[in-house]
Enzyme design. Structure first.
Site, PDB file in Angstrom:
ATOM      1  N   THR A  81       0.744  -1.090  -0.064  1.00  0.00           N
ATOM      2  CA  THR A  81      -0.026   0.086  -0.170  1.00  0.00           C
ATOM      3  C   THR A  81       0.800   1.263  -0.072  1.00  0.00           C
ATOM      4  OG1 THR A  81      -0.312   0.026   2.314  1.00  0.00           O
ATOM      5  CG2 THR A  81      -1.814  -1.129   1.211  1.00  0.00           C
TER       6      THR A  81
ATOM      7  N   GLY B  66       4.519  10.181   7.277  1.00  0.00           N
ATOM      8  CA  GLY B  66       5.627  10.715   6.555  1.00  0.00           C
ATOM      9  C   GLY B  66       7.118  10.124   6.707  1.00  0.00           C
TER      10      GLY B  66
ATOM     11  N   ALA C   6       6.053   5.182  10.387  1.00  0.00           N
ATOM     12  CA  ALA C   6       4.660   4.958   9.923  1.00  0.00           C
ATOM     13  C   ALA C   6       4.447   5.502   8.714  1.00  0.00           C
ATOM     14  CB  ALA C   6       3.445   5.112  10.814  1.00  0.00           C
ATOM     15  N   LYS C   7       3.692   5.070   7.611  1.00  0.00           N
ATOM     16  CA  LYS C   7       3.574   5.804   6.432  1.00  0.00           C
ATOM     17  C   LYS C   7       2.602   7.034   6.554  1.00  0.00           C
ATOM     18  CE  LYS C   7       3.423   1.067   4.056  1.00  0.00           C
ATOM     19  NZ  LYS C   7       2.503   0.403   3.234  1.00  0.00           N
ATOM     20  N   ARG C   8       1.608   6.992   7.540  1.00  0.00           N
ATOM     21  CA  ARG C   8       0.940   7.972   7.834  1.00  0.00           C
ATOM     22  C   ARG C   8       1.640   9.223   8.238  1.00  0.00           C
ATOM     23  NH1 ARG C   8      -0.751   4.216  11.258  1.00  0.00           N
ATOM     24  NH2 ARG C   8      -0.831   4.723  13.615  1.00  0.00           N
TER      25      ARG C   8
END
Length: 290
Positions: A21, A257, A253-255
């Site tokens: 994702t 950044g 985490a991806k969220r």
């Protein structure tokens, strides 16, 4: 039942199971290395692509995952598994649990659940208050054409399984407490199997003896241990390692950044050198383990 291999590096089968994702970041690299090295030369390190979320998974990220791991110097046993190829297996397990009266359809929307003042809270936030568990079979059948998910009747499942325990290499022996998760979702229209169901089935099917992953998934293990008991699956040993965090203290985490491995590579970082740094417990400037 199999309980894993307790001698470090002797015949352990581990896996790294990212979701396509987005691009991998430093936290993923840390976890992949921990899993790879836990297998050791005498064991097997597997790669599984958890692409069951058809709305968010992207094929282009699969190739990127392979490239990022190879850049770090990791090698894995073939073939690479894709959860999207295993939907019939998950459907069979769901049908088995339905046949045993352990699942019920839930027609509640997220907004309805959030608005419920009676909903208790667990480690992952608000728990489902059990509204649809109280529907009669006739009522549920009459609404079968409406959008719905399938939830595990936790009280019935725990009663069926009895007391359960699991072993973590860092935390030691743990008594399973799946009730703390409430009536978890095991399938919905846009996701034919939940993370809980798919990962439990696939770890058993791949012969994983040691599940190496971050402490953010520690609580999920209570549910996975229950599903293993209900489905008659072997029980591995778990190893929940600390998470990497940025300078602000938030986990990578991806969220949030977090910088991707691709960005580090483009900035001139050397993959094997970065892997060696992580193995030695050293982190690039601005990161910490916690």
């Amino acid at each position: 039942m199999m309980t894993g291999v307790t001698r470090h590096g002797q015949g352990a089968v581990t896996r790294f199971a990212p979701s396509p994702t987005g691009r991998l970041h430093l936290g993923h690299a840390f976890s992949a290395l921990r899993s790879h090295d836990r297998a050791g030369k005498a064991g097997r390190f597997l790669l599984r692509i958890e692409d069951i979320d058809g709305t968010r998974s992207r094929p282009e990220f699969v190739g990127a995952i392979l490239a990022d791991l190879a850049w770090l110097g990791l090698r894995w046993a073939e073939p690479v598994w894709h959860q999207s190829d295993r939907l019939p297996v998950y459907a069979e397990a769901l049908e088995r649990l339905r046949g045993e009266g352990l699942l019920y359809p839930c027609f509640c929307t997220r907004a309805e659940i959030a608005a419920s003042l009676s909903a208790p809270h667990g480690a992952d936030g608000q728990l489902y208050p059990g509204t649809c568990r109280r529907l009669s079979p006739a009522e549920a059948a009459a609404r079968a054409g409406e959008p719905h998910c399938w939830r595990l009747d936790m009280a019935q499942a725990v009663h069926r399984a009895g007391p359960l325990f699991w072993q973590d290499e860092l935390a030691g022996g743990v008594r399973a407490d799946p009730r703390s998760a409430g009536d978890v979702v095991l399938a919905r229209k846009d996701a034919p199997a939940s993370y809980h169901l798919a990962v439990t089935i696939d770890d058993a099917a791949q012969g994983v003896t040691h599940v190496v992953r971050g402490t953010d998934l520690f609580e999920a293990t209570h549910v996975h241990r229950l599903l293993q008991a209900l489905l008659g699956l072997p029980v591995p040993v778990w190893h929940h390692h600390p998470l990497l965090a940025g300078a602000d203290g938030r986990r990578l985490a991806k969220r949030h950044g977090a910088p991707t491995l691709a960005a580090l590579r483009e900035a001139g970082e050397d993959g094997p050198a970065l892997a060696a740094m992580l193995r030695e417990g050293r982190l690039p400037h601005g990161y910490r383990s916690g």
